[in-house]
Motif scaffolding. Structure first.
Motif, PDB file in Angstrom:
ATOM      1  N   LEU A  94     -52.341  18.251  -3.252  1.00 52.06           N
ATOM      2  CA  LEU A  94     -51.083  17.783  -2.673  1.00 52.06           C
ATOM      3  C   LEU A  94     -49.890  18.298  -3.468  1.00 52.06           C
ATOM      4  O   LEU A  94     -48.903  18.781  -2.899  1.00 52.06           O
ATOM      5  CB  LEU A  94     -51.063  16.252  -2.629  1.00 52.06           C
ATOM      6  N   ALA A  95     -49.992  18.214  -4.803  1.00 49.61           N
ATOM      7  CA  ALA A  95     -48.907  18.700  -5.654  1.00 49.61           C
ATOM      8  C   ALA A  95     -48.698  20.197  -5.454  1.00 49.61           C
ATOM      9  O   ALA A  95     -47.556  20.674  -5.399  1.00 49.61           O
ATOM     10  CB  ALA A  95     -49.219  18.391  -7.117  1.00 49.61           C
ATOM     11  N   ARG A  96     -49.794  20.931  -5.336  1.00 46.43           N
ATOM     12  CA  ARG A  96     -49.692  22.374  -5.130  1.00 46.43           C
ATOM     13  C   ARG A  96     -49.034  22.697  -3.796  1.00 46.43           C
ATOM     14  O   ARG A  96     -48.194  23.598  -3.705  1.00 46.43           O
ATOM     15  CB  ARG A  96     -51.079  23.004  -5.204  1.00 46.43           C
ATOM     16  N   THR A  97     -49.387  21.943  -2.749  1.00 46.69           N
ATOM     17  CA  THR A  97     -48.805  22.174  -1.432  1.00 46.69           C
ATOM     18  C   THR A  97     -47.303  21.919  -1.450  1.00 46.69           C
ATOM     19  O   THR A  97     -46.512  22.729  -0.939  1.00 46.69           O
ATOM     20  CB  THR A  97     -49.479  21.269  -0.381  1.00 46.69           C
ATOM     21  N   VAL A  98     -46.887  20.798  -2.047  1.00 41.21           N
ATOM     22  CA  VAL A  98     -45.463  20.467  -2.131  1.00 41.21           C
ATOM     23  C   VAL A  98     -44.709  21.529  -2.927  1.00 41.21           C
ATOM     24  O   VAL A  98     -43.613  21.965  -2.548  1.00 41.21           O
ATOM     25  CB  VAL A  98     -45.271  19.077  -2.759  1.00 41.21           C
ATOM     26  N   PHE A  99     -45.324  21.959  -4.023  1.00 43.97           N
ATOM     27  CA  PHE A  99     -44.676  22.963  -4.868  1.00 43.97           C
ATOM     28  C   PHE A  99     -44.519  24.287  -4.128  1.00 43.97           C
ATOM     29  O   PHE A  99     -43.458  24.917  -4.167  1.00 43.97           O
ATOM     30  CB  PHE A  99     -45.497  23.167  -6.142  1.00 43.97           C
ATOM     31  N   HIS A 100     -45.571  24.717  -3.428  1.00 44.22           N
ATOM     32  CA  HIS A 100     -45.497  25.975  -2.693  1.00 44.22           C
ATOM     33  C   HIS A 100     -44.483  25.909  -1.564  1.00 44.22           C
ATOM     34  O   HIS A 100     -43.756  26.882  -1.307  1.00 44.22           O
ATOM     35  CB  HIS A 100     -46.884  26.332  -2.144  1.00 44.22           C
ATOM     36  N   MET A 101     -44.411  24.766  -0.884  1.00 45.67           N
ATOM     37  CA  MET A 101     -43.411  24.612   0.168  1.00 45.67           C
ATOM     38  C   MET A 101     -42.000  24.676  -0.409  1.00 45.67           C
ATOM     39  O   MET A 101     -41.074  25.204   0.221  1.00 45.67           O
ATOM     40  CB  MET A 101     -43.632  23.295   0.904  1.00 45.67           C
ATOM     41  N   SER A 102     -41.833  24.152  -1.629  1.00 44.80           N
ATOM     42  CA  SER A 102     -40.532  24.226  -2.294  1.00 44.80           C
ATOM     43  C   SER A 102     -40.160  25.676  -2.599  1.00 44.80           C
ATOM     44  O   SER A 102     -38.996  26.070  -2.453  1.00 44.80           O
ATOM     45  CB  SER A 102     -40.548  23.400  -3.584  1.00 44.80           C
ATOM     46  N   ILE A 103     -41.147  26.465  -3.021  1.00 46.16           N
ATOM     47  CA  ILE A 103     -40.875  27.879  -3.295  1.00 46.16           C
ATOM     48  C   ILE A 103     -40.483  28.606  -2.014  1.00 46.16           C
ATOM     49  O   ILE A 103     -39.534  29.403  -1.994  1.00 46.16           O
ATOM     50  CB  ILE A 103     -42.096  28.544  -3.953  1.00 46.16           C
ATOM     51  N   TYR A 104     -41.204  28.341  -0.924  1.00 47.80           N
ATOM     52  CA  TYR A 104     -40.853  28.958   0.353  1.00 47.80           C
ATOM     53  C   TYR A 104     -39.435  28.573   0.769  1.00 47.80           C
ATOM     54  O   TYR A 104     -38.657  29.419   1.232  1.00 47.80           O
ATOM     55  CB  TYR A 104     -41.842  28.528   1.437  1.00 47.80           C
ATOM     56  N   VAL A 157     -30.857  31.665  -7.176  1.00 46.55           N
ATOM     57  CA  VAL A 157     -31.762  32.676  -7.727  1.00 46.55           C
ATOM     58  C   VAL A 157     -32.395  32.165  -9.012  1.00 46.55           C
ATOM     59  O   VAL A 157     -33.608  32.316  -9.237  1.00 46.55           O
ATOM     60  CB  VAL A 157     -31.008  33.998  -7.974  1.00 46.55           C
ATOM     61  N   TRP A 158     -31.609  31.528  -9.875  1.00 44.70           N
ATOM     62  CA  TRP A 158     -32.140  31.017 -11.137  1.00 44.70           C
ATOM     63  C   TRP A 158     -33.086  29.850 -10.905  1.00 44.70           C
ATOM     64  O   TRP A 158     -34.096  29.708 -11.621  1.00 44.70           O
ATOM     65  CB  TRP A 158     -30.995  30.610 -12.068  1.00 44.70           C
ATOM     66  N   VAL A 159     -32.772  29.016  -9.905  1.00 45.10           N
ATOM     67  CA  VAL A 159     -33.693  27.919  -9.579  1.00 45.10           C
ATOM     68  C   VAL A 159     -35.027  28.490  -9.099  1.00 45.10           C
ATOM     69  O   VAL A 159     -36.103  28.038  -9.495  1.00 45.10           O
ATOM     70  CB  VAL A 159     -33.085  27.002  -8.503  1.00 45.10           C
ATOM     71  N   LEU A 160     -34.948  29.504  -8.234  1.00 42.07           N
ATOM     72  CA  LEU A 160     -36.163  30.148  -7.741  1.00 42.07           C
ATOM     73  C   LEU A 160     -36.967  30.758  -8.874  1.00 42.07           C
ATOM     74  O   LEU A 160     -38.204  30.622  -8.929  1.00 42.07           O
ATOM     75  CB  LEU A 160     -35.812  31.220  -6.707  1.00 42.07           C
ATOM     76  N   LEU A 161     -36.291  31.417  -9.808  1.00 42.47           N
ATOM     77  CA  LEU A 161     -36.991  32.018 -10.939  1.00 42.47           C
ATOM     78  C   LEU A 161     -37.670  30.945 -11.794  1.00 42.47           C
ATOM     79  O   LEU A 161     -38.763  31.167 -12.334  1.00 42.47           O
ATOM     80  CB  LEU A 161     -36.014  32.831 -11.790  1.00 42.47           C
ATOM     81  N   GLY A 162     -37.033  29.776 -11.914  1.00 46.60           N
ATOM     82  CA  GLY A 162     -37.658  28.687 -12.639  1.00 46.60           C
ATOM     83  C   GLY A 162     -38.951  28.229 -11.977  1.00 46.60           C
ATOM     84  O   GLY A 162     -39.968  28.028 -12.644  1.00 46.60           O
ATOM     85  N   PHE A 163     -38.918  28.103 -10.657  1.00 48.45           N
ATOM     86  CA  PHE A 163     -40.119  27.706  -9.918  1.00 48.45           C
ATOM     87  C   PHE A 163     -41.200  28.783 -10.028  1.00 48.45           C
ATOM     88  O   PHE A 163     -42.390  28.458 -10.174  1.00 48.45           O
ATOM     89  CB  PHE A 163     -39.774  27.447  -8.454  1.00 48.45           C
ATOM     90  N   VAL A 164     -40.805  30.039  -9.950  1.00 47.54           N
ATOM     91  CA  VAL A 164     -41.773  31.122 -10.081  1.00 47.54           C
ATOM     92  C   VAL A 164     -42.403  31.102 -11.471  1.00 47.54           C
ATOM     93  O   VAL A 164     -43.616  31.315 -11.624  1.00 47.54           O
ATOM     94  CB  VAL A 164     -41.106  32.483  -9.807  1.00 47.54           C
ATOM     95  N   ILE A 168     -46.381  30.729 -12.289  1.00 49.62           N
ATOM     96  CA  ILE A 168     -47.154  31.658 -13.112  1.00 49.62           C
ATOM     97  C   ILE A 168     -47.828  30.914 -14.268  1.00 49.62           C
ATOM     98  O   ILE A 168     -49.006  31.139 -14.577  1.00 49.62           O
ATOM     99  CB  ILE A 168     -46.250  32.781 -13.653  1.00 49.62           C
ATOM    100  N   ALA A 169     -47.087  29.990 -14.899  1.00 49.40           N
ATOM    101  CA  ALA A 169     -47.654  29.227 -16.013  1.00 49.40           C
ATOM    102  C   ALA A 169     -48.838  28.378 -15.546  1.00 49.40           C
ATOM    103  O   ALA A 169     -49.865  28.289 -16.234  1.00 49.40           O
ATOM    104  CB  ALA A 169     -46.576  28.336 -16.639  1.00 49.40           C
TER     105      ALA A 169
END
Length: 208
Positions: A94-104, A157-164, A168-169
């Motif tokens: 669930l956490a992964r799904t929410v996180f990936h949707m946030s990146i999208y 852009v910086w927020v997106l880079l933080g999520f990316v 990766i981590a």
């Protein structure tokens, strides 16, 4: 060392498809390549002196359109693709799904605000996508609003880079610490068989 409390046959039944569909994996790594190219342009030659920003803007915007097309195609393909069963708990899924949707969502927000913030420089020809397609101006967006959207674009852009970076981590954590083969979901090499051992929330124990 991680050990499974069940036998290998039971694990194979629980994790029959550890990888995403080939198209999803290809689109994932195509997104990585396109984003890397985009960042190299944005933080490289576009920061040069004089008119470097405007000279590289068509390349920057063309790359943005390409990323938008890849993301939309990936989301559409994902709608009709079943996710692989991987050795992680439901809460982690669930956490992964929410996180990936946030990146999208961040991808789309960055791309849309970049378009809303575009205004051609006076006495200069407008930017053209891929060398020939004119960039349509956002309707009902004046010069002052365009500057505001450009500012928001830069911050997002910086927020997106933080999520990316977090993405990766987390992937490296699964690879090096949990060793649950979650990384195999987006890989190409080796076999597509289920992991032999390891996982989060699947009745596993850690031996000293």
């Amino acid at each position: 060392m991680l050990a499974n409390n069940g036998n290998p046959s039971e694990m194979s039944e629980d994790v029959p498809h550890p990888r995403w569909a080939l198209a999803i994996r290809l689109l994932h790594w195509l997104t990585v390549l396109a984003l890397t190219f985009q960042l190299a342009i944005a933080f490289g030659p576009m920061n040069g002196p004089g008119m470097a920003t405007m000279n590289w803007l068509p390349v920057h915007m063309s790359a943005g359109v390409a990323i938008l097309a890849i993301v939309v195609l990936r989301l559409g393909w994902r709608t009709f693709t079943k996710a692989p069963v991987q050795p992680i708990s439901r809460s982690s899924q669930l956490a992964r799904t929410v996180f990936h949707m946030s990146i999208y969502a961040l991808f789309l927000a960055v791309l849309i605000t970049g378009w809303l913030g575009y205004r051609p420089m006076p006495f200069m020809p407008p930017a053209r996508l891929f060398g020939g397609l004119p960039v349509p101006l956002a309707p009902f967006v004046g010069p002052s609003s365009a500057r505001a959207f450009a500012f928001i674009h830069a911050k997002l852009v910086w927020v997106l880079l933080g999520f990316v970076g977090i993405h990766i981590a987390a992937a490296l954590l699964h690879l090096a610490w949990f060793r649950d083969d979650v990384m195999r979901g987006m890989s190409f090499g080796g076999s597509g068989h289920p992991p032999r051992a390891g996982g989060i929330g699947r009745g596993l124990t850690r031996r000293p």
